[in-house]
Write an enzyme that holds these catalytic residues in place. Structure first.
Site, short mmCIF file in Angstrom:
data_model
loop_
_atom_site.label_atom_id
_atom_site.label_comp_id
_atom_site.label_asym_id
_atom_site.label_seq_id
_atom_site.Cartn_x
_atom_site.Cartn_y
_atom_site.Cartn_z
CG ASP B 53 -1.91 -1.02 1.37
OD1 ASP B 53 -2.50 -1.49 0.28
OD2 ASP B 53 -1.96 -1.51 2.47
CE1 TYR B 111 4.06 -6.67 3.32
CE2 TYR B 111 3.37 -8.95 3.05
CZ TYR B 111 3.37 -7.74 2.70
OH TYR B 111 2.82 -7.69 1.30
#
Lengths: 278, 278
Positions: B53, B111
């Site tokens: 994002d 992540y």
């Protein structure tokens, strides 16, 4: 009654046109003076210990201002922090004697400059280091730095627009340290002294890089003196100058003989030292 | 002949509108595809392993593209790097079999998310951590994270606009580690495991801060799943939820029961793992 307030502050200089107030441009001093004027409802003048250039950072800048408003020390911190953008933070505020002046009372200022040598650039460090592609000869730079320590006429390392009366300054300290960064695999890179989980995303490093750190300490500096010294030492590291050339450059007292100015983003005002414990 | 090229790349996502190409907006994919089109003189499509994002970073993103031009692997790296801005860097390029697809061939993606808890904000970290003012209950967050590990219907942690067919995902790993950062004096702050000279200016830390690091590993994720999990665990750390509430939130299969989405800048795509050694 007028109070004298000393601030300890930190800023990321990337998005500012330096410390000094300039009409219509975002500067650290201008931003803080605006916040102070909103708090005190009076025009404010802030005196900073070091007038950092555009793109230069501060981890331990000190500044003072006079005010007839008396808030608690922690209220000053909170009030200013609530009015300035997140790239500036006031760490502490304290009342000091009327004669205190952030710049004139300073006994010394410590600056650090970081060069990263690596074939590839480092996106997360782009605003905080001077990225140099070729390896530098660090022992040669260390030898050259020895000629600069002490009291000298630094005219060769002085900006043409510098307004200081005397070009003589005393460099108490000029240290060069470094760390080799090695990679263990294509996707892995590590700084040996640093826990790897804290490297990400901040210190993610290109493979086979060297981080070279210059630490300088002096009571005061000529304009651009630190960056002109670093630019010249970088030329020594590249082999453009011999270490002993730096002694000759100093003796020429002429800016044209030294190396080019180093870029601003590698520089940080680390701390300002006063006679009182601070 | 068409070649399939795999890229390992790193980027600071601060100034991009995320990975995915969007007309008229700077994105990582768009920027790289433009560079590829200039090099190959043909339109290029880049497949990324993770569609990060806006504001999310990548230390080890992987992408692939097909091309009829054959350059050496290091020429691909140099050519692309010379055409993209300094917040993106290609670390390596290599020819892979035609069936390789950065996203579909990935065995897992790691992540990391960083929360910094400290009374004061940290200017140098503002684009890389979620700054939370109050201390968080880390053991409670660790307990809560245990309910999320494994194969579950993650509907409660899924963005409303998520287009995945199934809400079931397998979270192989969700670890929470932290380091307390203590200060020795007003101007001094140190991370115990890190050499202090490398802390500056990057890791300059507010006094008495805690850095909390979340590491997640899964083959794939739902849209916003990582940030919704972090936002919910943060609510556990604040005491808004009990650890066992997280199990109930999961069972509700309804996004409205979980916590708010965590901001993007704390998130980094750390690595993508394939069957071949990469």
């Amino acid at each position: 009654m007028t109070y004298n307030v000393r601030l300890l502050l930190e800023y990321d200089g990337t998005n500012f046109h330096g410390w000094q107030r300039q009409a219509g441009l975002p500067t650290i001093q201008g931003t803080l003076e605006e916040a102070l004027a909103r708090i005190t409802k009076q025009p404010a003048t802030l005196f900073g210990a070091g007038r950092t250039d555009a793109g230069v950072h501060a981890a331990g800048q000190v500044a003072n201002f006079r005010s007839s408003l008396k808030l608690t020390e922690s209220s000053w911190v909170k009030a200013i922090n609530s009015l300035v953008p997140p790239d500036i933070v006031i760490r502490s505020a304290e009342y000091v004697p009327p004669e205190f002046h952030a710049r004139y009372s300073a006994k010394s200022k410590v600056y650090q400059y970081t060069i990263l040598t690596s074939e590839q650039r480092a996106p997360f460090l782009r605003n905080y280091v001077w990225h140099v592609r070729q390896p530098l000869n660090i022992p040669a730079m260390q030898e050259a730095s020895g000629y600069l320590i002490g009291t000298h006429d630094f005219s060769s390392f002085r900006a043409s627009e510098c307004v200081a009366k005397s070009p003589v300054r005393t460099l108490d300290r000029l240290e060069i340290t470094y760390t080799q960064l090695t990679a263990t695999a294509g996707q892995e890179s590590a700084m040996p002294q640093i826990r790897r989980d804290f490297l990400i995303p901040l210190n993610r490093m290109p493979c086979n890089a060297t981080m070279i750190l210059f630490t300088l300490k002096a009571r005061s500096y000529l304009q651009h003196m630190v960056r002109n010294i670093i630019g010249t030492l970088n030329d020594v590291g590249r082999g453009r100058f011999k270490p002993s050339d730096v002694r000759e450059i100093l003796e020429k007292k002429d800016r044209r003989y030294a190396g080019p100015i180093a870029p601003p983003q590698g520089l940080v005002l680390l701390s300002v030292i006063y006679d009182d414990v601070f």
